[in-house]
Design a protein around this motif. Structure first.
Motif, mmCIF file in Angstrom:
data_model
loop_
_atom_site.group_PDB
_atom_site.id
_atom_site.type_symbol
_atom_site.label_atom_id
_atom_site.label_comp_id
_atom_site.label_asym_id
_atom_site.label_seq_id
_atom_site.Cartn_x
_atom_site.Cartn_y
_atom_site.Cartn_z
ATOM 1 N N LYS A 88 0.832 -1.207 0.000
ATOM 2 C CA LYS A 88 0.000 0.000 0.000
ATOM 3 C C LYS A 88 0.863 1.251 0.000
ATOM 4 O O LYS A 88 0.573 2.236 -0.701
ATOM 5 C CB LYS A 88 -0.931 -0.026 1.207
ATOM 6 C CG LYS A 88 -2.041 1.009 1.124
ATOM 7 C CD LYS A 88 -3.125 0.727 2.143
ATOM 8 C CE LYS A 88 -4.282 1.699 1.974
ATOM 9 N NZ LYS A 88 -5.382 1.422 2.918
ATOM 10 N N ALA A 89 1.937 1.248 0.764
ATOM 11 C CA ALA A 89 2.829 2.405 0.813
ATOM 12 C C ALA A 89 3.495 2.672 -0.527
ATOM 13 O O ALA A 89 3.818 3.817 -0.856
ATOM 14 C CB ALA A 89 3.890 2.197 1.886
ATOM 15 N N ALA A 90 3.684 1.609 -1.323
ATOM 16 C CA ALA A 90 4.298 1.764 -2.650
ATOM 17 C C ALA A 90 3.293 2.225 -3.695
ATOM 18 O O ALA A 90 3.667 2.507 -4.832
ATOM 19 C CB ALA A 90 4.932 0.443 -3.085
ATOM 20 N N GLY A 91 2.014 2.319 -3.322
ATOM 21 C CA GLY A 91 1.010 2.834 -4.240
ATOM 22 C C GLY A 91 0.112 1.805 -4.873
ATOM 23 O O GLY A 91 -0.701 2.143 -5.733
ATOM 24 N N PHE A 92 0.232 0.533 -4.468
ATOM 25 C CA PHE A 92 -0.620 -0.502 -5.042
ATOM 26 C C PHE A 92 -1.976 -0.549 -4.349
ATOM 27 O O PHE A 92 -2.094 -0.211 -3.166
ATOM 28 C CB PHE A 92 0.071 -1.867 -4.936
ATOM 29 C CG PHE A 92 1.267 -2.001 -5.825
ATOM 30 C CD1 PHE A 92 1.122 -2.283 -7.175
ATOM 31 C CD2 PHE A 92 2.552 -1.827 -5.331
ATOM 32 C CE1 PHE A 92 2.228 -2.388 -8.011
ATOM 33 C CE2 PHE A 92 3.665 -1.927 -6.150
ATOM 34 C CZ PHE A 92 3.496 -2.213 -7.499
ATOM 35 N N SER A 93 -2.982 -0.989 -5.086
ATOM 36 C CA SER A 93 -4.329 -1.088 -4.529
ATOM 37 C C SER A 93 -4.852 -2.517 -4.527
ATOM 38 O O SER A 93 -5.997 -2.748 -4.158
ATOM 39 C CB SER A 93 -5.293 -0.191 -5.307
ATOM 40 O OG SER A 93 -5.369 -0.588 -6.664
#
Length: 300
Positions: free
Chosen positions: A30-35
């Protein structure tokens, strides 16, 4: 709050790539931008507080579950072996449904006890799909490149077509395509609506000379798209799928022993770079974001 703006909608990571407990993996993604996240059954059953606690962690993370894996060696068995696998399948479907996940992956059998009789294989896949219907689950059937009877995706597609079930489709893994050197032109036989999942990975050498080397590479030394020697072929594959009309999920199926020894955020950042490369450079478009915002490159 994430240090990055936005989330990837098209691309997700597999928990197999990361070391550590489930919550730490989810937080890093999540912190890396994945959903979205691809989960393994053992992510749930190995949780110290039980599998239902793991399900709650996933739901609390806000990540959508791309798919749930993996049911092995289901088709082609008979008698007590078949009954045993039916029980396993039902148990996995229960967990898959609890996650609100709509896709469960089944890979082609490697069992020496499995028959190669086409009618039996079709019958078993149809039965598996029927078991999944009440739970609103799709079965994505994947051809393992070392499968006993089915080891290339056109063979898997033939069985899927004969089974003719609305919730039975193809699970597609780029590693196995490259390992078997199946021509990309074979993709033309596929109906995009029946491709339920696409898993992407690369590796570091052009030739895999033995089945043993293929298995070892697949399970310990895959790398992210754009990091290996098949980047051009992988880009061509993604473009081909897009041109065919595939608009589903891409999950990074990266088994790598080295990545298991690296900080989670470092590995997740590598996955992020792969998603940016595919979404912005290969597909020549922005990765879809909330409010149509363009994902920005991360700054230190």
């Amino acid at each position: 709050m994430s240090q990055f703006e936005g989330k990837f909608d098209d691309f997700g990571m597999d928990t197999i790539t990361l070391a550590g407990p489930l919550k730490a993996k989810l937080d890093a993604m999540k912190a890396a931008g994945f959903s979205q996240v691809m989960l393994l059954a053992r992510d749930l059953v190995s949780h110290p507080e039980g599998w239902r606690a793991a399900v709650q962690e996933v739901k609390d993370s806000g990540l959508r579950v791309t798919g749930f894996q993996v049911l092995r060696d289901f088709e082609g068995l008979s008698g007590h072996l078949h009954d045993y696998k039916v029980d396993i399948a039902k148990s996995m479907m229960e967990m898959c449904a609890a996650l609100d996940c709509r896709v469960m992956l089944a890979c082609s059998s490697t069992s020496t006890h499995a028959t190669g009789d086409t009618d039996k294989l079709v019958q078993d896949l149809r039965k598996l799909a029927m078991l999944a219907i009440p739970m609103n689950i799709k079965i994505a059937f994947e051809a393992l490149s070392w499968g006993r009877n089915v080891n290339e995706f056109p063979q898997a597609w033939d069985l899927i077509s004969q089974a003719d079930m609305p919730n039975l489709g193809l699970g597609f893994d780029s590693f196995h395509l490259f390992a078997t050197k199946t021509p990309l032109d074979e993709l033309e036989i596929l109906a995009p609506s029946k491709i339920f999942l696409v898993q992407l990975a690369d590796f570091m050498w052009n030739e895999i000379k033995t089945v043993e080397e293929r298995i070892t590479t697949a399970r310990t030394f895959r790398v992210f798209p754009g990091e290996g020697v098949h980047s051009e072929a992988l880009a061509e594959l993604v473009l081909k799928l897009h041109q065919l009309g595939y608009r589903g999920d891409y999950s990074f199926e990266v088994f790598n022993d080295d990545y298991q020894q690296m900080p989670l955020e470092t590995v997740a950042a590598r996955a992020r770079r792969a998603a940016l490369w595919l979404g912005e450079d290969v597909l020549r478009r922005s990765v879809p974001l909330p409010n149509q915002m363009r994902l920005r490159q991360a700054h230190a």
